[in-house]
Design a protein around this motif. Structure first.
Motif, PDB file in Angstrom:
ATOM      1  N   PHE A 259       0.859  -1.189   0.000  1.00 18.24           N
ATOM      2  CA  PHE A 259       0.000   0.000   0.000  1.00 18.24           C
ATOM      3  C   PHE A 259       0.896   1.242   0.000  1.00 18.24           C
ATOM      4  CE2 PHE A 259      -2.241  -3.408   2.159  1.00 18.24           C
ATOM      5  CZ  PHE A 259      -3.456  -3.425   1.508  1.00 18.24           C
ATOM      6  N   VAL A 260       1.263   1.683  -1.181  1.00 18.50           N
ATOM      7  CA  VAL A 260       2.206   2.803  -1.300  1.00 18.50           C
ATOM      8  C   VAL A 260       1.549   4.119  -0.880  1.00 18.50           C
ATOM      9  CG1 VAL A 260       3.731   4.062  -2.875  1.00 18.50           C
ATOM     10  CG2 VAL A 260       3.384   1.595  -3.167  1.00 18.50           C
ATOM     11  N   GLN A 261       0.258   4.267  -1.170  1.00 17.78           N
ATOM     12  CA  GLN A 261      -0.441   5.496  -0.808  1.00 17.78           C
ATOM     13  C   GLN A 261      -0.514   5.608   0.714  1.00 17.78           C
ATOM     14  OE1 GLN A 261      -3.377   6.898   0.434  1.00 17.78           O
ATOM     15  NE2 GLN A 261      -3.078   8.842  -0.622  1.00 17.78           N
TER      16      GLN A 261
ATOM     17  N   VAL B 275      -3.225   2.546  19.057  1.00 15.73           N
ATOM     18  CA  VAL B 275      -1.751   2.602  19.133  1.00 15.73           C
ATOM     19  C   VAL B 275      -1.162   2.450  17.734  1.00 15.73           C
ATOM     20  CG1 VAL B 275       0.311   1.444  20.012  1.00 15.73           C
ATOM     21  CG2 VAL B 275      -1.678   1.740  21.496  1.00 15.73           C
ATOM     22  N   GLY B 276      -1.707   1.516  16.953  1.00 19.23           N
ATOM     23  CA  GLY B 276      -1.226   1.319  15.585  1.00 19.23           C
ATOM     24  C   GLY B 276      -1.412   2.545  14.716  1.00 19.23           C
ATOM     25  N   ALA B 277      -2.547   3.249  14.900  1.00 20.01           N
ATOM     26  CA  ALA B 277      -2.807   4.458  14.113  1.00 20.01           C
ATOM     27  C   ALA B 277      -1.789   5.552  14.436  1.00 20.01           C
ATOM     28  CB  ALA B 277      -4.225   4.968  14.385  1.00 20.01           C
ATOM     29  N   ILE B 278      -1.472   5.715  15.716  1.00 20.67           N
ATOM     30  CA  ILE B 278      -0.511   6.756  16.120  1.00 20.67           C
ATOM     31  C   ILE B 278       0.897   6.396  15.646  1.00 20.67           C
ATOM     32  CG2 ILE B 278       0.571   7.882  18.112  1.00 20.67           C
ATOM     33  CD1 ILE B 278      -2.129   7.671  19.524  1.00 20.67           C
ATOM     34  N   VAL B 279       1.256   5.107  15.745  1.00 26.21           N
ATOM     35  CA  VAL B 279       2.574   4.672  15.258  1.00 26.21           C
ATOM     36  C   VAL B 279       2.674   4.872  13.751  1.00 26.21           C
ATOM     37  CG1 VAL B 279       4.075   2.658  14.927  1.00 26.21           C
ATOM     38  CG2 VAL B 279       2.957   3.030  17.134  1.00 26.21           C
ATOM     39  N   ALA B 280       1.603   4.570  13.024  1.00 28.57           N
ATOM     40  CA  ALA B 280       1.601   4.772  11.569  1.00 28.57           C
ATOM     41  C   ALA B 280       1.784   6.239  11.227  1.00 28.57           C
ATOM     42  CB  ALA B 280       0.294   4.244  10.979  1.00 28.57           C
ATOM     43  N   ASP B 281       1.178   7.133  12.020  1.00 35.36           N
ATOM     44  CA  ASP B 281       1.355   8.576  11.795  1.00 35.36           C
ATOM     45  C   ASP B 281       2.800   9.000  12.034  1.00 35.36           C
ATOM     46  OD1 ASP B 281      -1.307   8.875  11.186  1.00 35.36           O
ATOM     47  OD2 ASP B 281      -1.898   9.474  13.199  1.00 35.36           O
ATOM     48  N   MET B 282       3.453   8.341  12.990  1.00 33.54           N
ATOM     49  CA  MET B 282       4.867   8.653  13.242  1.00 33.54           C
ATOM     50  C   MET B 282       5.752   8.231  12.073  1.00 33.54           C
ATOM     51  SD  MET B 282       5.339   7.607  17.263  1.00 33.54           S
ATOM     52  CE  MET B 282       4.622   8.616  18.575  1.00 33.54           C
ATOM     53  N   LEU B 283       5.326   7.171  11.394  1.00 34.81           N
ATOM     54  CA  LEU B 283       6.099   6.687  10.261  1.00 34.81           C
ATOM     55  C   LEU B 283       5.823   7.485   8.997  1.00 34.81           C
ATOM     56  CD1 LEU B 283       5.566   2.858  10.861  1.00 34.81           C
ATOM     57  CD2 LEU B 283       7.653   4.155  11.311  1.00 34.81           C
ATOM     58  N   VAL B 284       4.549   7.867   8.805  1.00 32.25           N
ATOM     59  CA  VAL B 284       4.140   8.609   7.603  1.00 32.25           C
ATOM     60  C   VAL B 284       3.226   9.752   8.030  1.00 32.25           C
ATOM     61  CG1 VAL B 284       2.997   8.478   5.370  1.00 32.25           C
ATOM     62  CG2 VAL B 284       4.254   6.488   6.227  1.00 32.25           C
ATOM     63  N   ALA B 285       3.672  10.984   7.834  1.00 33.71           N
ATOM     64  CA  ALA B 285       2.864  12.170   8.172  1.00 33.71           C
ATOM     65  C   ALA B 285       1.755  12.344   7.137  1.00 33.71           C
ATOM     66  CB  ALA B 285       3.762  13.398   8.226  1.00 33.71           C
ATOM     67  N   PRO B 286       0.669  13.080   7.472  1.00 35.09           N
ATOM     68  CA  PRO B 286       0.385  13.740   8.752  1.00 35.09           C
ATOM     69  C   PRO B 286      -0.451  12.857   9.668  1.00 35.09           C
ATOM     70  CG  PRO B 286      -1.167  14.489   7.106  1.00 35.09           C
ATOM     71  CD  PRO B 286      -0.288  13.465   6.417  1.00 35.09           C
ATOM     72  N   GLY B 287      -0.824  13.410  10.856  1.00 35.90           N
ATOM     73  CA  GLY B 287      -1.617  12.681  11.824  1.00 35.90           C
ATOM     74  C   GLY B 287      -1.181  13.007  13.239  1.00 35.90           C
ATOM     75  N   VAL B 288      -1.863  12.423  14.210  1.00 31.18           N
ATOM     76  CA  VAL B 288      -1.560  12.705  15.617  1.00 31.18           C
ATOM     77  C   VAL B 288      -0.141  12.264  15.968  1.00 31.18           C
ATOM     78  CG1 VAL B 288      -2.152  12.073  18.001  1.00 31.18           C
ATOM     79  CG2 VAL B 288      -3.964  12.632  16.373  1.00 31.18           C
ATOM     80  N   GLY B 289       0.274  11.105  15.459  1.00 30.81           N
ATOM     81  CA  GLY B 289       1.631  10.627  15.730  1.00 30.81           C
ATOM     82  C   GLY B 289       2.686  11.588  15.240  1.00 30.81           C
ATOM     83  N   TYR B 290       2.459  12.176  14.061  1.00 30.05           N
ATOM     84  CA  TYR B 290       3.397  13.167  13.526  1.00 30.05           C
ATOM     85  C   TYR B 290       3.466  14.397  14.425  1.00 30.05           C
ATOM     86  CZ  TYR B 290       4.973  17.007  10.549  1.00 30.05           C
ATOM     87  OH  TYR B 290       5.621  18.110  10.057  1.00 30.05           O
ATOM     88  N   VAL B 291       2.303  14.868  14.881  1.00 31.82           N
ATOM     89  CA  VAL B 291       2.260  16.031  15.775  1.00 31.82           C
ATOM     90  C   VAL B 291       2.932  15.712  17.098  1.00 31.82           C
ATOM     91  CG1 VAL B 291       0.757  17.648  16.998  1.00 31.82           C
ATOM     92  CG2 VAL B 291       0.162  16.898  14.692  1.00 31.82           C
ATOM     93  N   VAL B 292       2.697  14.506  17.615  1.00 37.41           N
ATOM     94  CA  VAL B 292       3.343  14.081  18.874  1.00 37.41           C
ATOM     95  C   VAL B 292       4.853  14.149  18.739  1.00 37.41           C
ATOM     96  CG1 VAL B 292       3.790  12.052  20.330  1.00 37.41           C
ATOM     97  CG2 VAL B 292       1.439  12.677  19.747  1.00 37.41           C
ATOM     98  N   ASN B 293       5.372  13.661  17.617  1.00 38.99           N
ATOM     99  CA  ASN B 293       6.825  13.743  17.371  1.00 38.99           C
ATOM    100  C   ASN B 293       7.304  15.182  17.371  1.00 38.99           C
ATOM    101  OD1 ASN B 293       7.918  11.186  17.260  1.00 38.99           O
ATOM    102  ND2 ASN B 293       7.467  10.881  15.099  1.00 38.99           N
ATOM    103  N   GLN B 294       6.585  16.059  16.677  1.00 36.84           N
ATOM    104  CA  GLN B 294       6.978  17.464  16.588  1.00 36.84           C
ATOM    105  C   GLN B 294       6.939  18.149  17.952  1.00 36.84           C
ATOM    106  OE1 GLN B 294       8.196  18.905  13.693  1.00 36.84           O
ATOM    107  NE2 GLN B 294       8.083  16.759  13.051  1.00 36.84           N
ATOM    108  N   LEU B 295       5.899  17.866  18.733  1.00 36.69           N
ATOM    109  CA  LEU B 295       5.789  18.463  20.069  1.00 36.69           C
ATOM    110  C   LEU B 295       6.901  17.959  20.977  1.00 36.69           C
ATOM    111  CD1 LEU B 295       1.915  18.270  20.621  1.00 36.69           C
ATOM    112  CD2 LEU B 295       3.269  20.303  20.075  1.00 36.69           C
TER     113      LEU B 295
END
Length: 256
Positions: A122-124, A196-216
């Motif tokens: 799933f490249v997208q 947890v999987g959704a937040i981890v996925a956001d950390m791997l591929v922006a955007p999302g809550v995980g991405y924001v958590v990393n930035q904060l």
């Protein structure tokens, strides 16, 4: 009966509020006395102020909505596929004997290790996140369904077949009731794991809550970090509470 039920609900809510109050008081005292470093763990009032700001200003609404979207869709797809495949495998003894070992092996492997494989398929970014979340839900649901069917008394199935219950009727009248409550219990666990999987996925591929958590975290904006996580966690708690209510309602409806 209704009065006793209402009283129990009030007492439960009162105990919950009391425990939360004690928790926040202890947390605050530990920070005030410098037992906990405020730079890393802020006072509860700071987190509440930040949470109020997150909710009212809507500055992270786009990220929260995207994460909840991938979480909800992934949980739904993972649960549906887990239910379908669980019935197929669990209802046929030789498939159950062959596949259960591999299912438990996959369940024991940290899901982050499947990241390169899922990303190749799933490249997208959006569908990668949905598939990553679905994997978390799928494992819980399929194990619950297959285990429930495995524990089903074989004599019940034989008797049902003797009276002409076969095919779809066998699944709807025998297998579905046997797996129903195990499925609801697994959905509560799958909800937590999928979030947890959704937040981890956001950390791997922006955007999302995980991405924001990393930035904060990188900017040491700890109060907003805790606030954002708390807002998403409240959503997961609400889903779990709703599933628990559905389970209790089902018990009363089916008179179990």
């Amino acid at each position: 009966m209704n009065k006793w039920t209402s009283l129990r609900s009030v007492l439960f809510i009162g105990r919950l509020i009391g425990l939360l109050g004690i928790f926040f008081i202890i947390w605050d005292l530990l920070v005030i006395t410098n037992t906990l470093n405020e730079f890393f763990i802020p006072r509860p009032i700071r987190v509440m102020e930040a949470a109020f700001g997150v909710i009212t200003t809507g500055k992270y609404n786009e990220h929260i909505f995207l994460t909840l979207q991938t979480f909800g869709l992934g949980l739904l797809l993972g649960s549906v596929f887990g239910l379908f495949i669980g019935f197929v495998i669990g209802g046929i003894w030789f498939l159950r004997s062959f596949f259960m070992l591999y299912i438990f092996v996959i369940a024991a492997i940290p899901k982050i290790l499947f990241y390169p494989i899922i990303f190749k398929i799933f490249v997208q970014p959006f569908w990668f996140k949905v598939a990553f979340v679905a994997l978390h839900a799928f494992i819980f649901v399929i194990i619950a369904v297959v285990s429930a069917l495995k524990n089903l008394d074989a004599s019940v199935v034989i008797m049902a077949k003797t009276y002409g219950c076969a095919g779809f009727r066998l699944y709807s009248k025998i297998f579905w009731p046997a797996a129903y409550f195990s499925l609801l219990a697994s959905l509560r666990m799958a909800t937590i794991s999928s979030l947890v999987g959704a937040i981890v996925a956001d950390m791997l591929v922006a955007p999302g809550v995980g991405y924001v958590v990393n930035q904060l975290a990188y900017r040491f904006m700890v109060s907003e970090l805790y606030a954002l996580i708390s807002v998403v966690a409240l959503f997961a708690i609400a889903i779990n509470f709703a599933l628990l209510k559905i389970e209790k309602w089902s018990v009363k409806l089916l008179r179990i």
